[in-house]
Design an enzyme around this catalytic site. Structure first.
Site, PDB file in Angstrom:
ATOM      1  N   GLU A  34     -10.845  -2.565   1.456  1.00  0.00           N
ATOM      2  CA  GLU A  34     -10.658  -2.690   0.006  1.00  0.00           C
ATOM      3  C   GLU A  34     -10.270  -4.107  -0.385  1.00  0.00           C
ATOM      4  O   GLU A  34     -10.787  -4.648  -1.368  1.00  0.00           O
ATOM      5  CB  GLU A  34      -9.605  -1.695  -0.473  1.00  0.00           C
ATOM      6  CG  GLU A  34     -10.073  -0.264  -0.440  1.00  0.00           C
ATOM      7  CD  GLU A  34      -9.038   0.712  -0.983  1.00  0.00           C
ATOM      8  OE1 GLU A  34      -7.944   0.277  -1.383  1.00  0.00           O
ATOM      9  OE2 GLU A  34      -9.355   1.909  -1.004  1.00  0.00           O
ATOM     10  N   TRP A  68      10.649  17.379  19.589  1.00  0.00           N
ATOM     11  CA  TRP A  68      11.521  18.545  19.507  1.00  0.00           C
ATOM     12  C   TRP A  68      10.786  19.828  19.902  1.00  0.00           C
ATOM     13  O   TRP A  68      11.384  20.747  20.468  1.00  0.00           O
ATOM     14  CB  TRP A  68      12.082  18.661  18.083  1.00  0.00           C
ATOM     15  CG  TRP A  68      12.998  19.812  17.886  1.00  0.00           C
ATOM     16  CD1 TRP A  68      14.311  19.893  18.262  1.00  0.00           C
ATOM     17  CD2 TRP A  68      12.678  21.065  17.287  1.00  0.00           C
ATOM     18  NE1 TRP A  68      14.823  21.119  17.923  1.00  0.00           N
ATOM     19  CE2 TRP A  68      13.835  21.861  17.326  1.00  0.00           C
ATOM     20  CE3 TRP A  68      11.524  21.591  16.717  1.00  0.00           C
ATOM     21  CZ2 TRP A  68      13.863  23.150  16.814  1.00  0.00           C
ATOM     22  CZ3 TRP A  68      11.555  22.873  16.199  1.00  0.00           C
ATOM     23  CH2 TRP A  68      12.723  23.631  16.258  1.00  0.00           C
ATOM     24  N   GLU A  88      -5.644   3.923   7.844  1.00  0.00           N
ATOM     25  CA  GLU A  88      -5.202   3.476   6.518  1.00  0.00           C
ATOM     26  C   GLU A  88      -5.170   1.954   6.441  1.00  0.00           C
ATOM     27  O   GLU A  88      -5.545   1.365   5.421  1.00  0.00           O
ATOM     28  CB  GLU A  88      -3.829   4.047   6.166  1.00  0.00           C
ATOM     29  CG  GLU A  88      -3.341   3.654   4.795  1.00  0.00           C
ATOM     30  CD  GLU A  88      -4.294   3.995   3.670  1.00  0.00           C
ATOM     31  OE1 GLU A  88      -4.425   3.180   2.729  1.00  0.00           O
ATOM     32  OE2 GLU A  88      -4.929   5.072   3.702  1.00  0.00           O
ATOM     33  N   GLU A 145       0.833  -1.205   0.000  1.00  0.00           N
ATOM     34  CA  GLU A 145       0.000   0.000   0.000  1.00  0.00           C
ATOM     35  C   GLU A 145       0.865   1.251   0.000  1.00  0.00           C
ATOM     36  O   GLU A 145       1.486   1.602   1.015  1.00  0.00           O
ATOM     37  CB  GLU A 145      -0.923   0.011   1.227  1.00  0.00           C
ATOM     38  CG  GLU A 145      -1.880  -1.164   1.302  1.00  0.00           C
ATOM     39  CD  GLU A 145      -2.909  -1.172   0.180  1.00  0.00           C
ATOM     40  OE1 GLU A 145      -3.250  -0.079  -0.337  1.00  0.00           O
ATOM     41  OE2 GLU A 145      -3.369  -2.265  -0.180  1.00  0.00           O
TER      42      GLU A 145
END
Length: 122
Positions: free
Chosen positions: A81, A52, A74, A33
């Site tokens: 899918e 930081w 994701e 992906e």
């Protein structure tokens, strides 16, 4: 070995199996992906940046948490899918709806990242 036998495991064996499956899923997401790889790169920039920046520990945790959330969404989007494509590659209104909703979830997660980072930094 069938799925029933694997689910019957308990204790450390079950944890080790689950960890192996999770690592296989991360590898599949990274190798298969492009969007996941792009988010990993974003994480490689934003997570060190969060440490930081001169922000509180709570703000830092939120900054890091939302970018991890983008990765999680994701993976779920890619899983949707893959499952839809496994059933059929034919164009079907329900398949389109499932894929579009997965995409919408990722859009919202990316929007949340932008909103949180901009709110804390500005």
């Amino acid at each position: 070995m069938d799925a029933g036998q694997l689910k019957g495991r308990t204790g450390l064996a079950r944890i080790l199996n689950a960890t192996g499956y999770s690592m296989a899923g991360l590898k599949a997401a990274f190798t298969g992906e492009a969007a996941f790889r792009q988010l990993v790169l974003i994480n490689l920039v934003l997570i060190p940046l969060a440490f930081w920046l001169d922000v509180t520990r709570a703000e830092r945790a939120i900054l890091v948490g939302v970018v991890f959330l983008g990765l999680i969404v994701e993976i779920l989007n890619s899983a949707i899918e893959a499952a839809v494509d496994r059933i059929s590659l034919d164009i079907h209104p329900l398949a389109k709806r499932a894929k579009d909703m997965g995409s919408a979830a990722q859009f919202l997660a990316l929007s949340l990242i932008a909103l949180v980072w901009s709110t804390i930094l500005l």
